[in-house]
Motif scaffolding. Structure first.
Motif, short mmCIF file in Angstrom:
data_model
loop_
_atom_site.label_atom_id
_atom_site.label_comp_id
_atom_site.label_asym_id
_atom_site.label_seq_id
_atom_site.Cartn_x
_atom_site.Cartn_y
_atom_site.Cartn_z
N MET A 284 -66.32 20.35 -45.21
CA MET A 284 -65.74 19.79 -46.34
C MET A 284 -64.70 18.73 -45.63
O MET A 284 -64.35 17.64 -46.49
N LEU A 285 -63.76 19.08 -44.81
CA LEU A 285 -62.72 18.21 -44.51
C LEU A 285 -63.40 16.98 -43.77
O LEU A 285 -62.89 15.97 -43.87
N GLN A 286 -64.42 17.26 -42.75
CA GLN A 286 -64.92 16.02 -42.38
C GLN A 286 -65.62 15.06 -43.13
O GLN A 286 -65.55 13.78 -43.07
N SER A 287 -66.18 15.76 -44.24
CA SER A 287 -66.75 14.77 -45.44
C SER A 287 -65.83 14.11 -46.05
O SER A 287 -65.83 12.74 -46.44
N LEU A 288 -64.69 14.76 -46.63
CA LEU A 288 -63.74 14.09 -46.97
C LEU A 288 -63.03 12.92 -46.07
O LEU A 288 -62.60 11.73 -46.62
N SER A 289 -62.78 13.26 -44.71
CA SER A 289 -62.07 12.16 -43.96
C SER A 289 -62.93 11.05 -43.76
O SER A 289 -62.78 9.78 -43.78
N PHE A 290 -64.42 11.18 -43.64
CA PHE A 290 -65.47 10.23 -43.54
C PHE A 290 -65.29 9.17 -44.78
O PHE A 290 -65.49 7.94 -44.68
N ASP A 291 -65.05 9.80 -46.19
CA ASP A 291 -65.02 9.19 -47.47
C ASP A 291 -63.75 8.41 -47.45
O ASP A 291 -63.47 7.89 -48.66
N LYS A 292 -62.86 8.62 -46.66
CA LYS A 292 -61.49 7.98 -46.72
C LYS A 292 -60.82 8.43 -48.01
O LYS A 292 -60.67 7.71 -48.84
N PRO A 293 -60.48 9.78 -48.16
CA PRO A 293 -59.83 10.27 -49.42
C PRO A 293 -58.54 9.80 -49.82
O PRO A 293 -57.78 9.16 -48.98
N SER A 294 -58.16 9.72 -51.11
CA SER A 294 -56.81 9.29 -51.52
C SER A 294 -55.98 10.56 -51.94
O SER A 294 -54.65 9.94 -52.31
N ASN A 321 -55.78 9.82 -37.51
CA ASN A 321 -56.14 8.69 -38.26
C ASN A 321 -55.80 8.89 -39.77
O ASN A 321 -56.26 7.80 -40.67
N ASN A 322 -55.20 9.80 -40.17
CA ASN A 322 -55.00 9.96 -41.69
C ASN A 322 -53.58 10.51 -41.93
O ASN A 322 -53.38 11.72 -41.75
N PRO A 323 -52.76 9.88 -42.34
CA PRO A 323 -51.43 10.22 -42.57
C PRO A 323 -51.15 11.27 -43.81
O PRO A 323 -50.32 11.91 -43.82
N ASP A 324 -52.28 11.18 -44.56
CA ASP A 324 -52.29 12.14 -45.71
C ASP A 324 -52.92 13.56 -45.41
O ASP A 324 -52.97 14.31 -46.20
N LEU A 325 -53.27 13.73 -44.18
CA LEU A 325 -53.61 14.97 -43.56
C LEU A 325 -52.74 15.68 -42.67
O LEU A 325 -52.39 15.06 -41.77
N SER A 326 -52.29 17.09 -43.26
CA SER A 326 -51.50 17.72 -42.41
C SER A 326 -52.03 19.15 -42.04
O SER A 326 -52.79 19.72 -42.71
N GLN A 327 -52.12 19.41 -40.62
CA GLN A 327 -52.45 20.47 -40.45
C GLN A 327 -51.45 21.85 -39.73
O GLN A 327 -50.12 21.50 -39.36
N HIS A 328 -51.76 22.93 -39.99
CA HIS A 328 -50.66 24.04 -39.55
C HIS A 328 -51.31 25.16 -39.16
O HIS A 328 -52.29 25.92 -39.56
N ILE A 329 -51.30 25.32 -37.72
CA ILE A 329 -52.11 26.13 -36.79
C ILE A 329 -51.20 27.32 -36.47
O ILE A 329 -50.18 27.33 -36.16
N PHE A 330 -51.76 28.63 -36.55
CA PHE A 330 -50.98 29.93 -35.94
C PHE A 330 -51.77 30.62 -35.08
O PHE A 330 -53.02 30.64 -34.93
N TYR A 331 -51.20 30.77 -33.62
CA TYR A 331 -51.88 31.49 -32.90
C TYR A 331 -50.98 33.04 -32.57
O TYR A 331 -49.81 32.92 -32.87
N ASP A 332 -51.69 33.86 -32.55
CA ASP A 332 -51.20 35.32 -32.08
C ASP A 332 -50.69 35.30 -30.89
O ASP A 332 -49.47 35.95 -30.73
N ALA A 333 -51.05 34.45 -29.80
CA ALA A 333 -50.40 34.26 -28.53
C ALA A 333 -49.80 32.97 -28.39
O ALA A 333 -51.05 32.22 -28.20
N LEU A 334 -48.82 32.60 -28.18
CA LEU A 334 -48.41 31.34 -28.13
C LEU A 334 -47.88 30.92 -26.46
O LEU A 334 -47.27 31.72 -25.91
#
Length: 401
Positions: A284-294, A321-334
């Motif tokens: 889903m995410l790659q498809s949206l990014s490929f289509d340059k979402p608004s 490459n997309n300022p409108d995409l934010s990611q939040h990653i969680f690791y059990d072991a940092l």
């Protein structure tokens, strides 16, 4: 079905609540003893864990509860229809199931199964079977009419294996006939069938398509199981990891499923994945990014550590490459580097995410407990239930909406 028969079905609801799993367990044992060939169609892993028996019991109960207006169950029946088509369930299977279901009602309930109850349930089952066969006929027709479409099992060749993490490997599958394939809708799955020598059976398992939609190939991304006491689903996944090599053949049915990306213009989208639940969401995410979402996109993914973090670089590249995409990653072991990279301490806690979007479309995929917890937290934040879509791998046991 007349009113008297509907009343009889409704009157059996308390019995189904109490004895439903016993009934469906008896039913499957009975059917497989008379038709052992059906073990090649049904997922024997879900049989062994009891998930399939529980799911069927819940479905039968829901049907009995809504016997006066089964139309309210159509969304759920369509979901089941998609699973049936993915496994090549055909009209000729329904009389077999019906015969053994009615016989099981008689055998499990004993003297309580009066002639009137058995007749009412036979009519009710045939009504449901007609409904399901109609739904599935429409799906089969749709699959055939699509560009690159087909029904049944089609041979594909493994053209490439790519390691995505210490646990997940991607398989790039191309049709042996060299023709086009159906361009899947992001979120859909395919069924893959292999022969398991240890069981002497063909076994199928559904895998989400993890690639961007195209007309040439499918990518599935499979988690290797390290539990020494493997269930049959794990046996299939590990068979792919350990025995299927580049150039080998597997059988697939066409992509299907109704957990699909349906973006609304301008509405933010939030993806929350746990474990291998990342696979439909990365498509889903790659498809949206490929289509340059608004619209703004938010990616949330927890895992144990960076070694099991699949598609890490793919999402990082999309975010850069997309300022409108934010990611939040969680690791059990940092590690210190993880903290410098902005990784949060796990387990996943949506309250730790600054400016978490409260008005969004939400897509959740992962283990059942993970889905239930994230759904609960979103509802607590005031998110309406109809804004939340989720996919539970295997037989559907969650009922959150």
């Amino acid at each position: 079905m007349n009113n008297s028969q509907r009343e009889i079905i409704t009157a059996t609801v308390p019995i189904l609540r109490e004895h439903g799993v016993a009934l469906t367990t008896h039913f499957y044992k009975r059917m497989f003893s008379h038709h052992p060939d059906l073990k090649n169609i049904f997922n024997m892993g879900n049989q062994k864990t009891g998930k399939q028996q529980q799911a069927l019991a819940m479905a039968v109960l829901a049907y009995a509860e809504h016997i006066a207006n089964p139309g309210v169950l159509l969304p759920e029946l369509h979901r089941i229809g998609h699973k049936h088509v993915s496994l090549e369930i055909r009209p000729e299977h329904y009389p077999i199931v019906g015969n053994h279901l009615i016989a099981s009602i008689k055998e499990v309930l004993g003297e309580a199964a009066s002639l009137e109850i058995l007749e009412a349930w036979e009519i009710a089952y045939n009504q449901l079977a007609d409904l399901m066969m109609g739904i599935e006929a429409g799906i089969y027709k749709d699959q055939t009419n699509k560009k690159g479409g087909w029904t049944g099992w089609r041979p594909f060749r493994v053209k490439e294996k790519v390691k995505e993490s210490d646990e997940i490997t991607s398989f790039y599958l191309y049709p042996c006939d060299g023709e086009n394939v159906i361009s899947h809708i992001p979120g859909q799955f395919i069924s893959l069938r292999v022969f398991l020598p240890d069981l002497g059976l063909n076994q199928a398992r559904q895998y989400s398509v993890s690639s961007v939609p195209n007309e040439h190939y499918y990518r599935i991304s499979v988690k290797k199981e390290f539990n020494p006491n493997l269930n049959i689903n794990g046996m299939i996944s590990n068979f792919l990891h350990d025995h299927i090599q580049t150039g080998d053949l597997v059988d697939l049915t066409a992509p299907i499923g109704n957990f699909t990306l349906e973006p609304k213009k301008g509405v933010p989208i939030t993806f929350i994945s746990g474990g291998v639940g990342v696979t439909p969401l990365i498509s889903m995410l790659q498809s949206l990014s490929f289509d340059k979402p608004s619209q703004p996109l938010t990616w949330v993914h927890p895992c144990r550590n960076q070694t099991v973090h699949a598609f890490k670089e793919d999402v990082k590249s999309m975010a850069e490459n997309n300022p409108d995409l934010s990611q939040h990653i969680f690791y059990d072991a940092l590690t210190e580097k993880d903290e410098k990279d902005g990784v949060l301490q796990g387990p996943l806690d949506l309250n730790k995410i600054e400016a978490f979007p409260k008005e969004s479309q939400y897509y959740i995929c992962g283990p059942a407990g993970f889905i239930a917890q994230q759904h609960k937290e979103l509802i607590a934040k005031g998110v309406p239930g109809d804004a939340i879509s989720f996919e539970e791998f295997g037989p559907q046991l969650l009922n959150l909406n």
